[in-house]
Design an enzyme around this catalytic site. Structure first.
Site, PDB file in Angstrom:
ATOM      1  CG  ASN A  33      -1.782   1.155   1.376  1.00 36.64           C
ATOM      2  OD1 ASN A  33      -1.744   2.076   0.553  1.00 36.64           O
ATOM      3  ND2 ASN A  33      -2.605   1.159   2.415  1.00 36.64           N
ATOM      4  NE  ARG A 117      -6.035   1.832  -0.053  1.00 39.60           N
ATOM      5  CZ  ARG A 117      -6.226   2.560   1.015  1.00 39.60           C
ATOM      6  NH1 ARG A 117      -5.321   2.609   1.948  1.00 39.60           N
ATOM      7  NH2 ARG A 117      -7.331   3.237   1.169  1.00 39.60           N
ATOM      8  CG  HIS A 205     -12.007   4.516   3.043  1.00 41.53           C
ATOM      9  ND1 HIS A 205     -12.543   5.621   3.640  1.00 41.53           N
ATOM     10  CD2 HIS A 205     -10.675   4.615   3.189  1.00 41.53           C
ATOM     11  CE1 HIS A 205     -11.565   6.376   4.125  1.00 41.53           C
ATOM     12  NE2 HIS A 205     -10.415   5.778   3.864  1.00 41.53           N
ATOM     13  NE  ARG A 265      -7.607  12.850   3.083  1.00 44.02           N
ATOM     14  CZ  ARG A 265      -7.796  11.548   2.819  1.00 44.02           C
ATOM     15  NH1 ARG A 265      -8.796  11.173   2.059  1.00 44.02           N
ATOM     16  NH2 ARG A 265      -6.975  10.664   3.322  1.00 44.02           N
ATOM     17  N   GLY A 352      -8.747   3.389  12.775  1.00 42.50           N
ATOM     18  CA  GLY A 352      -8.101   3.899  13.996  1.00 42.50           C
ATOM     19  C   GLY A 352      -9.048   4.522  15.014  1.00 42.50           C
ATOM     20  CD  GLU A 355      -9.999  -1.084  13.844  1.00 42.65           C
ATOM     21  OE1 GLU A 355      -8.939  -1.412  14.415  1.00 42.65           O
ATOM     22  OE2 GLU A 355     -10.140  -1.108  12.606  1.00 42.65           O
ATOM     23  CG  HIS A 356      -7.996   1.896  18.577  1.00 43.14           C
ATOM     24  ND1 HIS A 356      -7.803   0.666  19.138  1.00 43.14           N
ATOM     25  CD2 HIS A 356      -7.460   1.824  17.336  1.00 43.14           C
ATOM     26  CE1 HIS A 356      -7.169  -0.119  18.286  1.00 43.14           C
ATOM     27  NE2 HIS A 356      -6.959   0.555  17.183  1.00 43.14           N
ATOM     28  CD  GLU A 403      -7.709  -0.325   4.298  1.00 43.42           C
ATOM     29  OE1 GLU A 403      -6.962  -0.088   5.279  1.00 43.42           O
ATOM     30  OE2 GLU A 403      -8.180   0.563   3.578  1.00 43.42           O
TER      31      GLU A 403
HETATM   32  P1  ADP Z   1      -4.968   5.587   8.310  1.00 45.19           P
HETATM   33  O1  ADP Z   1      -6.148   6.192   7.583  1.00 45.19           O
HETATM   34  O2  ADP Z   1      -3.725   6.383   8.161  1.00 45.19           O
HETATM   35  O3  ADP Z   1      -4.796   4.089   8.087  1.00 45.19           O
HETATM   36  P2  ADP Z   1      -5.761   4.838  11.011  1.00 45.19           P
HETATM   37  O4  ADP Z   1      -6.870   3.918  10.643  1.00 45.19           O
HETATM   38  O5  ADP Z   1      -4.533   4.240  11.605  1.00 45.19           O
HETATM   39  O6  ADP Z   1      -5.367   5.804   9.829  1.00 45.19           O
HETATM   40  O7  ADP Z   1      -6.364   5.889  12.047  1.00 45.19           O
HETATM   41  C1  ADP Z   1      -5.614   6.963  12.523  1.00 45.19           C
HETATM   42  C2  ADP Z   1      -6.468   7.754  13.513  1.00 45.19           C
HETATM   43  O8  ADP Z   1      -6.869   6.861  14.567  1.00 45.19           O
HETATM   44  C3  ADP Z   1      -5.740   8.913  14.158  1.00 45.19           C
HETATM   45  O9  ADP Z   1      -6.581  10.034  14.239  1.00 45.19           O
HETATM   46  C4  ADP Z   1      -5.467   8.392  15.569  1.00 45.19           C
HETATM   47  O10 ADP Z   1      -5.430   9.429  16.485  1.00 45.19           O
HETATM   48  C5  ADP Z   1      -6.688   7.532  15.798  1.00 45.19           C
HETATM   49  N1  ADP Z   1      -6.451   6.593  16.898  1.00 45.19           N
HETATM   50  C6  ADP Z   1      -5.613   5.527  16.926  1.00 45.19           C
HETATM   51  N2  ADP Z   1      -5.624   4.945  18.152  1.00 45.19           N
HETATM   52  C7  ADP Z   1      -6.498   5.672  18.910  1.00 45.19           C
HETATM   53  C8  ADP Z   1      -6.959   5.617  20.257  1.00 45.19           C
HETATM   54  N3  ADP Z   1      -6.508   4.674  21.102  1.00 45.19           N
HETATM   55  N4  ADP Z   1      -7.855   6.537  20.673  1.00 45.19           N
HETATM   56  C9  ADP Z   1      -8.293   7.490  19.858  1.00 45.19           C
HETATM   57  N5  ADP Z   1      -7.903   7.612  18.572  1.00 45.19           N
HETATM   58  C10 ADP Z   1      -7.029   6.728  18.101  1.00 45.19           C
END
Ligand code: ADP
Length: 425
Positions: A33, A117, A205, A265, A352, A355-356, A403
């Protein structure tokens, strides 16, 4: 420099890996990717029926100080390396040591294919394809539609072609999953002369959405056939409305700039505001592009960071305003897509933030309380898979996206399709 790295990694690439389709020997697949400043990769053992992750990693900081890291499936670091600052270390220069590192970690296995990708498949490519010169030429024509992504995707394909000319390469498209959206969802209210030339809504996506609907089918097969909204909330963010597992609309459109507010963005923007900015601030097209892609979103509104973790931890009111707008836009767009679907059975959070970031999921669910969405607070804080209460009108899930696994599965399928079939008895 790169040769020294290759030596350290166990020798130069041999270019001898063309065992495609021979499933009797242990094989490996690579996914790539390639973005503007990073290359993310994953290496899979390729078996007859499944792909097993061996390692994944990235080279970040391309064009400045490239940094390589590879991790085992359990997250432990296998190797890391930093090159000296150099603009000359471009995608091609870095893929050579990467392939050499991978070769040194393959053991008995032979690298048989690379799945890439590719952000834009245009109107032509609606499923993964084997890349040859004709396909590459078609993909080059799509560069103006995704100038910030497509050139880097293609640079990686060309680099692998020159380093390993016999290696099978497969392109997997972010647009493909949305290819069959109803035509009304793809149309833009512009004069036909423009829409006829390809100015339409494509959606992105798609590799993530295809993976996520596959996971939802395993978790809740009946719901997966219903009315579903997926929220891919990473640095880039979008929503996809699905009926019977197919995309019927999505928030990104002609470019990956449309729809939700993102890390840097702007998302959906009144086109009149752009005209005003260009005229009043004498913003050139490249300056406007940079501002809209790299200086807006969470970063622009907060003036602090594009990282949701930083914003959630901050007590600066501007961070609060950025988060409030991020959530508001998601809630509003879910309302719009629910109308497009004629109701909603399941909502899935992923990537990100999805999930978190439990507080973001909680706030989105609260914004949707008017139509009966109810989040189970403790399950949400524990990031459980099902985070809605039993009373909730909509089942709400948290599903990790992958992905790379989707690209590997597609690459394996293309290989199978290319393999000679045994003659019928
Ligand atoms: P990409 O589009 O670059 O693949 P990701 O899916 O890794 O991005 O997501 C990145 C985002 O996820 C960032 O804004 C990051 O702050 C957020 N993020 C990652 N871990 C956490 C967490 N534990 N709590 C809140 N936000 C998170």
């Amino acid at each position: 420099m790169r040769h020294r790295r290759a030596d350290r990694a166990g020798g130069e690439a041999t270019g001898s890996s063309d065992h495609r389709g021979d499933l009797t020997m242990p094989n490996a697949l690579l996914t790539i990717n390639a973005g503007s400043s990073s290359i993310k990769f994953a290496l899979f053992e390729h078996g007859a029926t499944a792909q097993r992750l061996i390692a994944r990693g990235s080279i970040e900081g391309i064009g400045e100080v490239p940094r390589f890291i590879a991790r085992a499936p359990d997250g432990t670091t296998l190797d890391r390396y930093q090159w000296k600052p150099s603009a000359a270390m471009d995608h091609e220069a870095l893929l050579e040591p990467l392939l050499a590192w991978l070769t040194s970690h393959l053991g008995e296995k032979a690298l048989v294919a690379v799945g890439h990708r590719v952000v834009h498949g245009g109107r032509v490519f609606h499923r993964p394809v084997r890349v040859d010169q004709a396909v590459l030429a078609e993909l080059e024509k799509l560069v103006p539609l995704a100038p910030l992504h497509q050139p880097h995707n293609l640079a990686a394909i060309k680099a692998v072609s020159s380093l390993r000319p016999h290696l099978l390469q497969v392109a997997c498209f972010d647009t493909a999953f949305h290819h069959d959206m109803p035509s009304v969802a793809t149309r833009m209210a512009l004069p036909r002369v423009y829409t006829a030339s390809g100015v339409r809504r494509y959606g992105f996506h798609g590799i993530s959405y295809e993976y996520l609907i596959g996971q939802l089918r395993k978790l809740a097969p009946t719901l997966a056939k219903g009315r579903v909204i997926m929220a891919h909330l990473g640095n880039g963010a979008s929503l996809c409305a699905m009926r019977d597992g197919r995309s019927i609309d999505t928030t990104m459109g002609f470019t990956a700039l449309d729809g939700l507010m993102m890390g840097t963005r702007c998302g959906q923007l009144d086109p009149g505001a752009l005209l005003y900015l260009q005229q009043t601030y004498r913003l050139s097209a490249p300056a406007a592009e940079h501002m809209l892609y790299h200086e807006s979103g969470l970063l622009g509104v907060s003036g602090i960071s594009n990282d949701m973790r930083t914003l959630l931890a901050s007590d600066d009111p501007r961070a609060g305003e950025a988060i409030e707008l991020f959530v508001y836009r998601i809630v509003k767009e879910i309302g719009a897509l629910t109308s497009a679907l004629g109701g909603l059975d399941a909502l899935v959070f992923s990537a990100g933030i999805g999930e978190h970031a439990a507080p973001i999921r909680q706030a989105v669910c609260e914004g949707l309380a008017w139509f009966g969405v109810e989040c189970k607070v403790d399950a949400n804080h524990r990031h459980e898979t099902l985070i809605s209460t039993s009373r909730s009108a909509v089942r709400v899930f948290v599903i990790a996206t992958d992905e790379e696994a989707m690209i590997a599965a597609h690459t394996a399928r293309v290989m199978r399709d290319l393999s000679p079939q045994p003659a019928a008895a």
